[in-house]
Design a protein around this motif. Structure first.
Motif, PDB file in Angstrom:
ATOM      1  N   THR A   1       0.857  -1.184   0.000  1.00  0.00           N
ATOM      2  CA  THR A   1       0.000   0.000   0.000  1.00  0.00           C
ATOM      3  C   THR A   1       0.892   1.232   0.000  1.00  0.00           C
ATOM      4  O   THR A   1       1.882   1.283   0.723  1.00  0.00           O
ATOM      5  CB  THR A   1      -0.913   0.015   1.247  1.00  0.00           C
ATOM      6  OG1 THR A   1      -1.752  -1.136   1.220  1.00  0.00           O
ATOM      7  CG2 THR A   1      -1.785   1.255   1.285  1.00  0.00           C
ATOM      8  N   VAL A   2       0.549   2.207  -0.824  1.00  0.00           N
ATOM      9  CA  VAL A   2       1.246   3.493  -0.826  1.00  0.00           C
ATOM     10  C   VAL A   2       0.262   4.574  -0.413  1.00  0.00           C
ATOM     11  O   VAL A   2      -0.939   4.452  -0.640  1.00  0.00           O
ATOM     12  CB  VAL A   2       1.885   3.833  -2.192  1.00  0.00           C
ATOM     13  CG1 VAL A   2       2.927   2.802  -2.573  1.00  0.00           C
ATOM     14  CG2 VAL A   2       0.845   3.980  -3.266  1.00  0.00           C
ATOM     15  N   THR A   3       0.797   5.621   0.204  1.00  0.00           N
ATOM     16  CA  THR A   3      -0.032   6.735   0.654  1.00  0.00           C
ATOM     17  C   THR A   3       0.490   8.025   0.039  1.00  0.00           C
ATOM     18  O   THR A   3       1.679   8.344   0.160  1.00  0.00           O
ATOM     19  CB  THR A   3       0.000   6.852   2.193  1.00  0.00           C
ATOM     20  OG1 THR A   3      -0.468   5.621   2.754  1.00  0.00           O
ATOM     21  CG2 THR A   3      -0.867   7.998   2.674  1.00  0.00           C
ATOM     22  N   LEU A   4      -0.405   8.744  -0.619  1.00  0.00           N
ATOM     23  CA  LEU A   4      -0.085  10.058  -1.165  1.00  0.00           C
ATOM     24  C   LEU A   4      -0.829  11.098  -0.354  1.00  0.00           C
ATOM     25  O   LEU A   4      -2.021  10.940  -0.067  1.00  0.00           O
ATOM     26  CB  LEU A   4      -0.505  10.149  -2.632  1.00  0.00           C
ATOM     27  CG  LEU A   4       0.395   9.356  -3.568  1.00  0.00           C
ATOM     28  CD1 LEU A   4      -0.400   8.750  -4.681  1.00  0.00           C
ATOM     29  CD2 LEU A   4       1.470  10.260  -4.108  1.00  0.00           C
ATOM     30  N   PHE A   5      -0.118  12.169   0.019  1.00  0.00           N
ATOM     31  CA  PHE A   5      -0.691  13.236   0.830  1.00  0.00           C
ATOM     32  C   PHE A   5      -0.601  14.541   0.050  1.00  0.00           C
ATOM     33  O   PHE A   5       0.475  14.946  -0.377  1.00  0.00           O
ATOM     34  CB  PHE A   5       0.078  13.351   2.152  1.00  0.00           C
ATOM     35  CG  PHE A   5      -0.394  14.475   3.026  1.00  0.00           C
ATOM     36  CD1 PHE A   5      -1.547  14.349   3.775  1.00  0.00           C
ATOM     37  CD2 PHE A   5       0.333  15.662   3.090  1.00  0.00           C
ATOM     38  CE1 PHE A   5      -1.983  15.386   4.585  1.00  0.00           C
ATOM     39  CE2 PHE A   5      -0.093  16.702   3.898  1.00  0.00           C
ATOM     40  CZ  PHE A   5      -1.255  16.561   4.639  1.00  0.00           C
ATOM     41  N   PHE A   6      -1.752  15.177  -0.144  1.00  0.00           N
ATOM     42  CA  PHE A   6      -1.853  16.453  -0.852  1.00  0.00           C
ATOM     43  C   PHE A   6      -2.295  17.518   0.154  1.00  0.00           C
ATOM     44  O   PHE A   6      -3.423  17.476   0.635  1.00  0.00           O
ATOM     45  CB  PHE A   6      -2.874  16.360  -1.985  1.00  0.00           C
ATOM     46  CG  PHE A   6      -2.549  15.348  -3.034  1.00  0.00           C
ATOM     47  CD1 PHE A   6      -1.815  15.693  -4.154  1.00  0.00           C
ATOM     48  CD2 PHE A   6      -2.996  14.035  -2.911  1.00  0.00           C
ATOM     49  CE1 PHE A   6      -1.528  14.757  -5.131  1.00  0.00           C
ATOM     50  CE2 PHE A   6      -2.714  13.095  -3.886  1.00  0.00           C
ATOM     51  CZ  PHE A   6      -1.970  13.451  -5.004  1.00  0.00           C
ATOM     52  N   PRO A   7      -1.426  18.502   0.483  1.00  0.00           N
ATOM     53  CA  PRO A   7      -1.780  19.517   1.479  1.00  0.00           C
ATOM     54  C   PRO A   7      -2.540  20.704   0.863  1.00  0.00           C
ATOM     55  O   PRO A   7      -2.335  21.045  -0.302  1.00  0.00           O
ATOM     56  CB  PRO A   7      -0.420  19.977   2.005  1.00  0.00           C
ATOM     57  CG  PRO A   7       0.485  19.815   0.823  1.00  0.00           C
ATOM     58  CD  PRO A   7      -0.027  18.601   0.072  1.00  0.00           C
ATOM     59  N   ASN A   8      -3.404  21.308   1.652  1.00  0.00           N
ATOM     60  CA  ASN A   8      -4.084  22.543   1.261  1.00  0.00           C
ATOM     61  C   ASN A   8      -4.740  22.458  -0.117  1.00  0.00           C
ATOM     62  O   ASN A   8      -4.496  23.284  -0.990  1.00  0.00           O
ATOM     63  CB  ASN A   8      -3.115  23.728   1.321  1.00  0.00           C
ATOM     64  CG  ASN A   8      -2.543  23.909   2.706  1.00  0.00           C
ATOM     65  OD1 ASN A   8      -3.275  23.957   3.683  1.00  0.00           O
ATOM     66  ND2 ASN A   8      -1.221  23.952   2.805  1.00  0.00           N
ATOM     67  N   VAL A   9      -5.576  21.467  -0.275  1.00  0.00           N
ATOM     68  CA  VAL A   9      -6.226  21.191  -1.558  1.00  0.00           C
ATOM     69  C   VAL A   9      -7.212  22.308  -1.908  1.00  0.00           C
ATOM     70  O   VAL A   9      -8.029  22.712  -1.078  1.00  0.00           O
ATOM     71  CB  VAL A   9      -6.955  19.826  -1.494  1.00  0.00           C
ATOM     72  CG1 VAL A   9      -7.818  19.594  -2.711  1.00  0.00           C
ATOM     73  CG2 VAL A   9      -5.944  18.709  -1.318  1.00  0.00           C
ATOM     74  N   LEU A  10      -7.130  22.801  -3.132  1.00  0.00           N
ATOM     75  CA  LEU A  10      -8.084  23.787  -3.623  1.00  0.00           C
ATOM     76  C   LEU A  10      -9.358  23.099  -4.116  1.00  0.00           C
ATOM     77  O   LEU A  10     -10.459  23.600  -3.920  1.00  0.00           O
ATOM     78  CB  LEU A  10      -7.473  24.608  -4.756  1.00  0.00           C
ATOM     79  CG  LEU A  10      -6.244  25.428  -4.391  1.00  0.00           C
ATOM     80  CD1 LEU A  10      -5.612  26.025  -5.638  1.00  0.00           C
ATOM     81  CD2 LEU A  10      -6.609  26.514  -3.390  1.00  0.00           C
ATOM     82  N   ALA A  11      -9.193  21.967  -4.781  1.00  0.00           N
ATOM     83  CA  ALA A  11     -10.330  21.201  -5.289  1.00  0.00           C
ATOM     84  C   ALA A  11      -9.833  19.808  -5.655  1.00  0.00           C
ATOM     85  O   ALA A  11      -8.654  19.615  -5.956  1.00  0.00           O
ATOM     86  CB  ALA A  11     -10.931  21.869  -6.523  1.00  0.00           C
ATOM     87  N   TYR A  12     -10.755  18.843  -5.621  1.00  0.00           N
ATOM     88  CA  TYR A  12     -10.432  17.508  -6.124  1.00  0.00           C
ATOM     89  C   TYR A  12     -11.708  16.873  -6.648  1.00  0.00           C
ATOM     90  O   TYR A  12     -12.815  17.287  -6.328  1.00  0.00           O
ATOM     91  CB  TYR A  12      -9.763  16.640  -5.049  1.00  0.00           C
ATOM     92  CG  TYR A  12     -10.689  16.024  -4.040  1.00  0.00           C
ATOM     93  CD1 TYR A  12     -11.138  14.709  -4.186  1.00  0.00           C
ATOM     94  CD2 TYR A  12     -11.131  16.739  -2.937  1.00  0.00           C
ATOM     95  CE1 TYR A  12     -11.995  14.143  -3.255  1.00  0.00           C
ATOM     96  CE2 TYR A  12     -11.972  16.183  -2.006  1.00  0.00           C
ATOM     97  CZ  TYR A  12     -12.406  14.880  -2.172  1.00  0.00           C
ATOM     98  OH  TYR A  12     -13.262  14.326  -1.259  1.00  0.00           O
ATOM     99  N   ARG A  13     -11.528  15.877  -7.502  1.00  0.00           N
ATOM    100  CA  ARG A  13     -12.661  15.112  -8.017  1.00  0.00           C
ATOM    101  C   ARG A  13     -12.206  13.690  -8.283  1.00  0.00           C
ATOM    102  O   ARG A  13     -11.027  13.434  -8.534  1.00  0.00           O
ATOM    103  CB  ARG A  13     -13.255  15.734  -9.277  1.00  0.00           C
ATOM    104  CG  ARG A  13     -12.335  15.684 -10.487  1.00  0.00           C
ATOM    105  CD  ARG A  13     -12.939  16.323 -11.716  1.00  0.00           C
ATOM    106  NE  ARG A  13     -11.962  16.313 -12.792  1.00  0.00           N
ATOM    107  CZ  ARG A  13     -12.119  16.929 -13.938  1.00  0.00           C
ATOM    108  NH1 ARG A  13     -13.208  17.633 -14.175  1.00  0.00           N
ATOM    109  NH2 ARG A  13     -11.185  16.858 -14.864  1.00  0.00           N
ATOM    110  N   VAL A  14     -13.164  12.784  -8.208  1.00  0.00           N
ATOM    111  CA  VAL A  14     -12.902  11.375  -8.474  1.00  0.00           C
ATOM    112  C   VAL A  14     -13.906  10.938  -9.528  1.00  0.00           C
ATOM    113  O   VAL A  14     -15.104  11.202  -9.402  1.00  0.00           O
ATOM    114  CB  VAL A  14     -13.077  10.519  -7.198  1.00  0.00           C
ATOM    115  CG1 VAL A  14     -12.815   9.045  -7.498  1.00  0.00           C
ATOM    116  CG2 VAL A  14     -12.178  11.015  -6.079  1.00  0.00           C
ATOM    117  N   SER A  15     -13.411  10.289 -10.565  1.00  0.00           N
ATOM    118  CA  SER A  15     -14.310   9.778 -11.596  1.00  0.00           C
ATOM    119  C   SER A  15     -13.857   8.390 -12.026  1.00  0.00           C
ATOM    120  O   SER A  15     -12.681   8.049 -11.919  1.00  0.00           O
ATOM    121  CB  SER A  15     -14.364  10.727 -12.798  1.00  0.00           C
ATOM    122  OG  SER A  15     -13.079  11.003 -13.286  1.00  0.00           O
ATOM    123  N   LEU A  16     -14.800   7.603 -12.477  1.00  0.00           N
ATOM    124  CA  LEU A  16     -14.462   6.294 -13.021  1.00  0.00           C
ATOM    125  C   LEU A  16     -13.692   6.504 -14.313  1.00  0.00           C
ATOM    126  O   LEU A  16     -14.083   7.311 -15.158  1.00  0.00           O
ATOM    127  CB  LEU A  16     -15.714   5.467 -13.253  1.00  0.00           C
ATOM    128  CG  LEU A  16     -16.509   5.144 -11.981  1.00  0.00           C
ATOM    129  CD1 LEU A  16     -17.799   4.422 -12.338  1.00  0.00           C
ATOM    130  CD2 LEU A  16     -15.676   4.326 -11.013  1.00  0.00           C
TER     131      LEU A  16
END
Length: 134
Positions: free
Chosen positions: A42-57
């Motif tokens: 398992t790997v973990t990615l950390f994104f600080p102070n996110v302005l926006a995100y989206r998840v799509s298939l």
């Protein structure tokens, strides 16, 4: 006037096929945990102070990546991002005037595409270590 096409540029930090295990958003930061069945990790990615995100298939965005010829990597920086343009036109410019310099990162997993927008100066962490982005 020619319109620049969106391009996905691979960030050479991790290879292989991953599936999404967990996405955690705490109203400021985004943490994405991904599983590799090939090497049982398992790997973990950390994104600080996110302005926006989206998840799509990923299959709903097939037209966006079919011509890239390069969908074997996990992390990309998107240039001439349609997502950034959409966010800016949807209210960011009206609310804040001049918008900050924004970077669009894209995670390409075996089932999803996860887009993340950050201020250009933010650093991404992979398993707790800063990723060299260039």
């Amino acid at each position: 006037m020619e319109i620049a096409m969106e391009t996905w540029n691979s960030v050479d930090c991790i290879k292989g096929e991953y599936s999404t295990n967990e996405i955690l958003y705490d109203a400021i930061n985004l943490t994405v945990k991904l599983d590799s069945f090939k090497d049982n990790s398992t790997v973990t990615l950390f994104f600080p102070n996110v302005l926006a995100y989206r998840v799509s298939l990923e299959h709903f965005r097939w037209l966006e990546y079919k011509d890239t010829g390069n969908c074997h990597d996990l992390l990309y920086i998107v240039e001439n991002s349609n997502y950034i343009k959409w966010i800016q036109d949807s209210g960011m410019r009206q609310l804040y005037g001049d918008t900050p310099s924004i970077k669009h990162y894209l995670l390409y997993t075996n089932a999803e595409i996860i887009d993340v927008l950050l201020n250009d100066s933010e650093k991404i962490l992979l398993n707790g270590k800063t990723i060299n982005l260039g």
